[in-house]
Enzyme design. Structure first.
Site, PDB file in Angstrom:
ATOM      1  N   HIS A 216       0.836  -1.199   0.000  1.00 29.75           N
ATOM      2  CA  HIS A 216       0.000   0.000   0.000  1.00 29.75           C
ATOM      3  C   HIS A 216       0.869   1.246   0.000  1.00 29.75           C
ATOM      4  O   HIS A 216       2.075   1.197   0.283  1.00 29.75           O
ATOM      5  CB  HIS A 216      -0.908   0.011   1.237  1.00 29.75           C
ATOM      6  CG  HIS A 216      -0.144   0.115   2.531  1.00 29.75           C
ATOM      7  ND1 HIS A 216       0.106   1.310   3.166  1.00 29.75           N
ATOM      8  CD2 HIS A 216       0.459  -0.837   3.291  1.00 29.75           C
ATOM      9  CE1 HIS A 216       0.808   1.098   4.266  1.00 29.75           C
ATOM     10  NE2 HIS A 216       1.032  -0.203   4.369  1.00 29.75           N
ATOM     11  N   GLU A 221      -1.425   8.124   8.319  1.00 31.60           N
ATOM     12  CA  GLU A 221      -2.150   7.134   9.114  1.00 31.60           C
ATOM     13  C   GLU A 221      -1.456   5.785   8.939  1.00 31.60           C
ATOM     14  O   GLU A 221      -1.441   5.232   7.845  1.00 31.60           O
ATOM     15  CB  GLU A 221      -3.617   7.023   8.680  1.00 31.60           C
ATOM     16  CG  GLU A 221      -4.456   8.247   8.978  1.00 31.60           C
ATOM     17  CD  GLU A 221      -4.318   9.328   7.918  1.00 31.60           C
ATOM     18  OE1 GLU A 221      -3.846   8.988   6.796  1.00 31.60           O
ATOM     19  OE2 GLU A 221      -4.650  10.491   8.183  1.00 31.60           O
ATOM     20  N   LEU A 222      -0.885   5.245   9.970  1.00 33.28           N
ATOM     21  CA  LEU A 222      -0.063   4.047   9.896  1.00 33.28           C
ATOM     22  C   LEU A 222      -0.810   2.869   9.274  1.00 33.28           C
ATOM     23  O   LEU A 222      -1.872   2.468   9.755  1.00 33.28           O
ATOM     24  CB  LEU A 222       0.438   3.667  11.292  1.00 33.28           C
ATOM     25  CG  LEU A 222       1.371   2.458  11.374  1.00 33.28           C
ATOM     26  CD1 LEU A 222       2.660   2.732  10.612  1.00 33.28           C
ATOM     27  CD2 LEU A 222       1.660   2.109  12.827  1.00 33.28           C
ATOM     28  N   ASP A 223      -0.244   2.314   8.208  1.00 36.39           N
ATOM     29  CA  ASP A 223      -0.772   1.121   7.533  1.00 36.39           C
ATOM     30  C   ASP A 223      -2.213   1.276   7.068  1.00 36.39           C
ATOM     31  O   ASP A 223      -2.964   0.295   7.002  1.00 36.39           O
ATOM     32  CB  ASP A 223      -0.650  -0.106   8.448  1.00 36.39           C
ATOM     33  CG  ASP A 223       0.795  -0.519   8.669  1.00 36.39           C
ATOM     34  OD1 ASP A 223       1.643  -0.174   7.833  1.00 36.39           O
ATOM     35  OD2 ASP A 223       1.069  -1.183   9.683  1.00 36.39           O
ATOM     36  N   GLU A 224      -2.620   2.492   6.740  1.00 37.04           N
ATOM     37  CA  GLU A 224      -3.995   2.706   6.278  1.00 37.04           C
ATOM     38  C   GLU A 224      -4.048   3.391   4.926  1.00 37.04           C
ATOM     39  O   GLU A 224      -5.088   3.892   4.513  1.00 37.04           O
ATOM     40  CB  GLU A 224      -4.777   3.511   7.319  1.00 37.04           C
ATOM     41  CG  GLU A 224      -5.007   2.759   8.627  1.00 37.04           C
ATOM     42  CD  GLU A 224      -5.924   3.502   9.582  1.00 37.04           C
ATOM     43  OE1 GLU A 224      -6.578   4.464   9.156  1.00 37.04           O
ATOM     44  OE2 GLU A 224      -5.992   3.103  10.758  1.00 37.04           O
TER      45      GLU A 224
END
Length: 279
Positions: A216, A221-224
């Site tokens: 991704h 926003e962490l890992d979003e």
């Protein structure tokens, strides 16, 4: 000259006609064309590969003029021009090894002028491929300074995008904001999700039946961030944590390599919080 043009703008009548007319104006011939209108955001994206005798400058002039009224984000590059990727790693080598291997084979349309790591473990591997390795240890005190150095390297080496090939540091919001849509990350993804240390051991304890990975874009926003590519594998109760780790590594390297390949071929568009990915 063989060129690829990628375009993104608000959906409106006449875009495809304008593109074909602009290609014709530069004595071009369309070889491939893919397009999509996102119904949620009313965004239009298109990827057009074409040949022209006028070269990059002539094509850029004609397409820019012909499409100007649509106010598009327009990018044109020669298909033989390889995007330049900075790879960032920590200790795990599986994703890095796969990227280096595919680049050596010519199956990945990228150049890798530099690998940066916060550990020394992978220096020998990187330098064996004739690639510069830069060790930048990160602590709470040095994080800002090291990110400044990374940005300096990106500018000096004319880096097009960054690949986090299991780089186990969280990039600052300020760093991410400077490279929107240009940082690709890989992480394990489970149902349910497991965070923190030893995620595969947590998965084993919960008896998961599917493990997987997601590539991704990195956002604050962490890992979003918008997802580019995903894959999964089915597992059973017989799999011990070490087997889950091995399966997970295989999925991670394949998913990341596929995401990098798609991005390098100008087939990925960010539309709202998701992506449009042409095959």
């Amino acid at each position: 000259m063989d060129l690829v043009a990628s375009l993104q703008c608000a959906d409106q009548p006449g875009i495809v006609h304008a593109m074909t007319s602009a290609v014709l104006a530069c004595e071009g011939n369309i070889i491939e064309n893919q397009q999509f209108t996102d119904p949620t955001t009313s965004s239009f994206v298109m990827r057009t590969r074409f040949e022209t005798s006028q070269g990059l400058d002539g094509a850029t002039k004609n397409l820019s003029l012909g499409l100007a009224k649509f106010d598009p984000v327009l990018h044109i590059r020669p298909t033989l021009q390889k995007p330049r990727a900075l790879i960032m790693v920590t200790k795990e080598s599986h994703c890095l090894r796969d990227l280096l291997y595919l680049e050596d084979l010519g199956e990945l349309n990228i150049e890798i002028p530099l690998v940066i790591s916060n550990q020394e473990d992978l220096r020998t591997l990187v330098e064996a491929h004739g690639i510069k390795f830069l060790y930048l240890p990160v602590t709470a005190q040095t994080k800002a300074l090291q990110e400044t150095e990374i940005l300096k390297q990106i500018e000096n080496l004319k880096i097009d995008f960054v690949v986090l090939a299991r780089y186990m540091q969280i990039l600052s919001e300020e760093f991410c904001n400077k490279l929107p849509g240009k940082i690709i990350n890989i992480h394990h993804s489970f149902l349910p999700g497991f965070k923190g240390a030893k995620p595969y051991h947590q998965a084993h304890e919960r008896g998961v039946k599917i493990i997987g990975a997601s590539a991704h874009f990195v956002t604050r926003e962490l890992d979003e961030g918008p997802i580019i590519e995903q894959d999964v594998a089915h597992v059973t109760h017989t799999a011990v944590p070490e087997e889950l780790i091995a399966i997970g590594r295989d999925i991670e390297r394949r998913v990341l390599a596929k995401a990098v390949k798609l991005y390098a071929e100008d087939k990925v568009f960010i539309v709202g919080k998701r992506t449009v990915v042409f095959s």
